[in-house]
Design an enzyme around this catalytic site. Structure first.
Site, mmCIF file in Angstrom:
data_model
loop_
_atom_site.group_PDB
_atom_site.id
_atom_site.type_symbol
_atom_site.label_atom_id
_atom_site.label_comp_id
_atom_site.label_asym_id
_atom_site.label_seq_id
_atom_site.Cartn_x
_atom_site.Cartn_y
_atom_site.Cartn_z
ATOM 1 N N GLY A 242 -8.688 7.136 78.505
ATOM 2 C CA GLY A 242 -8.351 6.816 79.728
ATOM 3 C C GLY A 242 -6.971 7.499 80.186
ATOM 4 O O GLY A 242 -6.673 7.626 81.389
ATOM 5 N N PRO A 278 -9.971 9.178 73.645
ATOM 6 C CA PRO A 278 -9.444 9.907 74.639
ATOM 7 C C PRO A 278 -10.672 11.164 74.733
ATOM 8 O O PRO A 278 -11.323 11.640 73.913
ATOM 9 C CB PRO A 278 -8.481 10.886 74.143
ATOM 10 N N GLY A 279 -10.866 11.334 76.312
ATOM 11 C CA GLY A 279 -12.036 12.245 76.471
ATOM 12 C C GLY A 279 -11.025 13.441 77.413
ATOM 13 O O GLY A 279 -10.816 14.515 76.914
ATOM 14 N N ARG A 280 -10.863 12.850 78.468
ATOM 15 C CA ARG A 280 -10.233 13.894 79.486
ATOM 16 C C ARG A 280 -9.081 14.561 79.089
ATOM 17 O O ARG A 280 -8.855 15.611 79.298
ATOM 18 C CB ARG A 280 -9.929 13.060 80.825
ATOM 19 N N TYR A 320 -15.537 11.200 94.031
ATOM 20 C CA TYR A 320 -14.290 10.471 93.691
ATOM 21 C C TYR A 320 -13.278 11.285 94.799
ATOM 22 O O TYR A 320 -11.876 11.038 94.417
ATOM 23 C CB TYR A 320 -13.665 10.832 92.424
ATOM 24 N N CYS A 346 -27.198 22.013 100.349
ATOM 25 C CA CYS A 346 -27.177 21.304 101.654
ATOM 26 C C CYS A 346 -26.785 19.809 101.739
ATOM 27 O O CYS A 346 -27.511 18.993 101.961
ATOM 28 C CB CYS A 346 -28.775 21.573 101.852
ATOM 29 N N GLU A 347 -25.385 19.611 101.525
ATOM 30 C CA GLU A 347 -24.774 18.388 101.766
ATOM 31 C C GLU A 347 -23.431 18.633 102.465
ATOM 32 O O GLU A 347 -22.696 19.475 101.706
ATOM 33 C CB GLU A 347 -24.483 17.754 100.236
ATOM 34 N N TYR A 375 -15.594 16.112 82.495
ATOM 35 C CA TYR A 375 -16.620 15.572 83.700
ATOM 36 C C TYR A 375 -17.004 16.737 84.434
ATOM 37 O O TYR A 375 -17.171 16.409 85.644
ATOM 38 C CB TYR A 375 -16.062 14.287 84.339
HETATM 39 N N1 LLP Z 1 -14.421 5.174 76.090
HETATM 40 C C1 LLP Z 1 -14.966 4.535 77.037
HETATM 41 C C2 LLP Z 1 -15.801 3.467 76.740
HETATM 42 C C3 LLP Z 1 -15.367 5.128 78.113
HETATM 43 O O1 LLP Z 1 -16.167 4.551 79.153
HETATM 44 C C4 LLP Z 1 -14.510 6.372 78.560
HETATM 45 C C5 LLP Z 1 -14.945 6.988 80.055
HETATM 46 C C6 LLP Z 1 -13.754 6.935 77.561
HETATM 47 C C7 LLP Z 1 -13.743 6.345 76.534
HETATM 48 C C8 LLP Z 1 -13.003 8.160 77.972
HETATM 49 O O2 LLP Z 1 -12.268 8.080 79.209
HETATM 50 P P1 LLP Z 1 -11.141 9.243 79.182
HETATM 51 O O3 LLP Z 1 -10.285 9.356 78.260
HETATM 52 O O4 LLP Z 1 -12.033 10.691 79.350
HETATM 53 O O5 LLP Z 1 -10.531 8.868 80.432
HETATM 54 N N2 LLP Z 1 -16.673 10.831 85.554
HETATM 55 C C9 LLP Z 1 -15.316 10.291 85.688
HETATM 56 C C10 LLP Z 1 -14.784 9.526 84.579
HETATM 57 C C11 LLP Z 1 -15.585 8.410 84.093
HETATM 58 C C12 LLP Z 1 -15.180 7.936 82.717
HETATM 59 C C13 LLP Z 1 -15.894 6.928 81.957
HETATM 60 N N3 LLP Z 1 -15.517 6.372 80.800
HETATM 61 C C14 LLP Z 1 -14.362 11.407 86.169
HETATM 62 O O6 LLP Z 1 -14.771 12.476 86.363
HETATM 63 O O7 LLP Z 1 -13.156 11.354 86.663
#
Ligand code: LLP
Length: 415
Positions: A242, A278-280, A320, A346-347, A375
């Site tokens: 997150g 962490p992802g993002r 978003y 087309c949106e 993402y």
């Molecule tokens: N762990 C869980 C259980 C999650 O649901 C998520 C993201 C993460 C970790 C990773 O979160 P991050 O570190 O990436 O914030 N599509 C949206 C974001 C959706 C996130 C869903 N869950 C966007 O483009 O902003």
């Protein structure tokens, strides 16, 4: 300013380069829309997490970018994986991630997905409902295995982010109300094929102010002590992902260390191992989407720059209202225009930017859409029968195609 997004991003003689590679040359060679990722950046971010949390297990959230080459980079830097589907588990395993470093969350896991993960002996399932506990127990029984679980608790904390990416509030579908959690742990304890090993919590995404983490962690730690007193052996506290990133020029790109400073004091006496997902914050600013200007259109009261990347390539602005900074790949002059940057779909929601001041462009120019590593491709589609983009990884001057551009044939075969 660009370096605050990604230290490997710079103009050299007026041309944008990533890790020393000219983005104009990449666009010419591989076509557009084109995703370009910086391997060194991604490695640095995993290392930064490992430095900030030396004892923790960092599980890269595969959903942010599931390209196996990207998962491999994270793995090479010591990360495990956080997966949310059988497909992501498959990719993580393909990338060579050790199953003992894989955690699996998700509100709707199917029996097939659960069986697959149990057979692989992953570290743990992050369980999102009472009914799921029963199903995990049944699968454990039929496969003759004990299934390791953590319960995903919902601490009812407002992460102060976009409502669609807030997950830790009462009204959200995720997790089990933290106030009900003890009851569920007691229930799980009675199920013979489950081994309770952790607590899981993920409050949302793109969190720039770390204070909601402190609130959530304090609640989780309180539950940890309560469960410990009742004889549960909680080995892992999985605090989710997150952490936000810089999208807008005036935003910060928080460091994992900032998160560590915020939450470690509350965790100092806790004996369980910390897991983060962490992802993002690993890949977001490691990726750029290159697009080419097709047409310019002036409707008098409104100006449009029409590019070849659509909402099928990058859907974040559409769903978003997300801001992605846009810069020219080749600098022209200092003249600016106020414009919408829109795609070919087309949106009306098919835009990359609205009423944005960008440097003046002409047909054929390339634009770089920043912060597109997370993402971006992962949420792309073939809407309007558009083949999905090519993905390229650069590292210290070298270039590798990590996903070929789809063809029309690919669109047919995917049905
Ligand atoms: N762990 C869980 C259980 C999650 O649901 C998520 C993201 C993460 C970790 C990773 O979160 P991050 O570190 O990436 O914030 N599509 C949206 C974001 C959706 C996130 C869903 N869950 C966007 O483009 O902003």
């Amino acid at each position: 300013m660009l370096k605050e997004y990604n230290p490997y991003l710079e103009y050299k003689d007026g041309e944008l380069h990533l890790e020393g590679v000219s983005l104009k040359n990449l666009a010419k060679e591989y076509g557009t829309p084109l995703y370009v990722y910086s391997a060194s950046y991604i490695r640095d971010r995993v290392r930064a997490y490992r430095r900030a949390f030396p004892e923790a297990l960092i599980c890269y959230a595969v959903k942010a970018n599931f390209n196996p080459s990207i998962i491999t980079l994270a793995k090479e830097e010591g990360a495990g994986a956080d997966v949310v589907s059988g497909g992501e588990l498959y990719l993580a395993l393909k990338a060579g991630v050790d199953p003992s470093k894989i955690v699996y969350a998700g509100v709707g896991k199917t029996v097939q997905e659960i069986e697959f993960a149990v057979k692989q002996d992953i570290l743990m399932f992050n369980v999102e409902s009472s009914m799921e506990l029963d199903v995990l127990n049944d699968v454990g029984q039929s496969l003759g295995k004990k299934v390791r679980i953590a319960i995903r608790v919902n601490p009812d904390v407002d992460p102060k982010t976009h409502p669609y990416i807030s997950t830790g509030m009462k009204k959200s579908k995720f997790g089990i109300d933290i106030k009900q959690a003890k009851k569920e742990y007691e229930y799980a304890r009675k199920l013979k094929n489950l081994e309770i090993v952790g607590i899981h919590c993920h409050i949302g995404s793109q969190i720039l102010d770390v204070s909601p983490y402190i609130e959530a962690v304090e609640k989780v730690v309180e539950l940890y002590w309560d469960l410990s007193k009742s004889g549960f052996d909680i080995k892992y506290l999985d605090l989710g992902g997150g952490l936000g990133i810089k999208y807008q020029p005036d935003q910060a790109n928080p460091e994992p260390e900032d998160l560590a400073h915020a939450i470690m004091p509350s965790l100092k006496d806790v004996k369980a191992q910390i897991i983060l997902e962490p992802g993002r914050s690993i890949v977001g600013n490691g990726g750029i989407l290159i697009t080419q200007v097709q047409f310019l259109k002036d409707k008098g009261h409104k100006h449009f720059v029409i590019v070849d990347a659509g909402m099928n390539d990058l859907i974040r602005p559409a769903i978003y209202s997300a801001y992605h900074h846009i810069v020219p790949v080749v600098e022209r002059n200092s003249k600016y225009i106020k414009t919408d940057v829109v795609g070919p779909i087309c949106e009306t929601g098919d835009f990359l930017a609205l009423d944005r001041e960008i440097p003046y462009v002409e047909r054929g120019d390339y634009l770089a859409v920043l912060s597109a590593g997370a993402y971006g491709f992962a949420m792309s589609s073939q809407y309007n029968a558009r083949p999905r983009a090519c993905e390229v990884l650069v590292e210290k001057g070298s270039v590798k195609v990590i996903r070929k551009r789809e063809t029309y044939e690919d669109i047919i075969y995917s049905y």
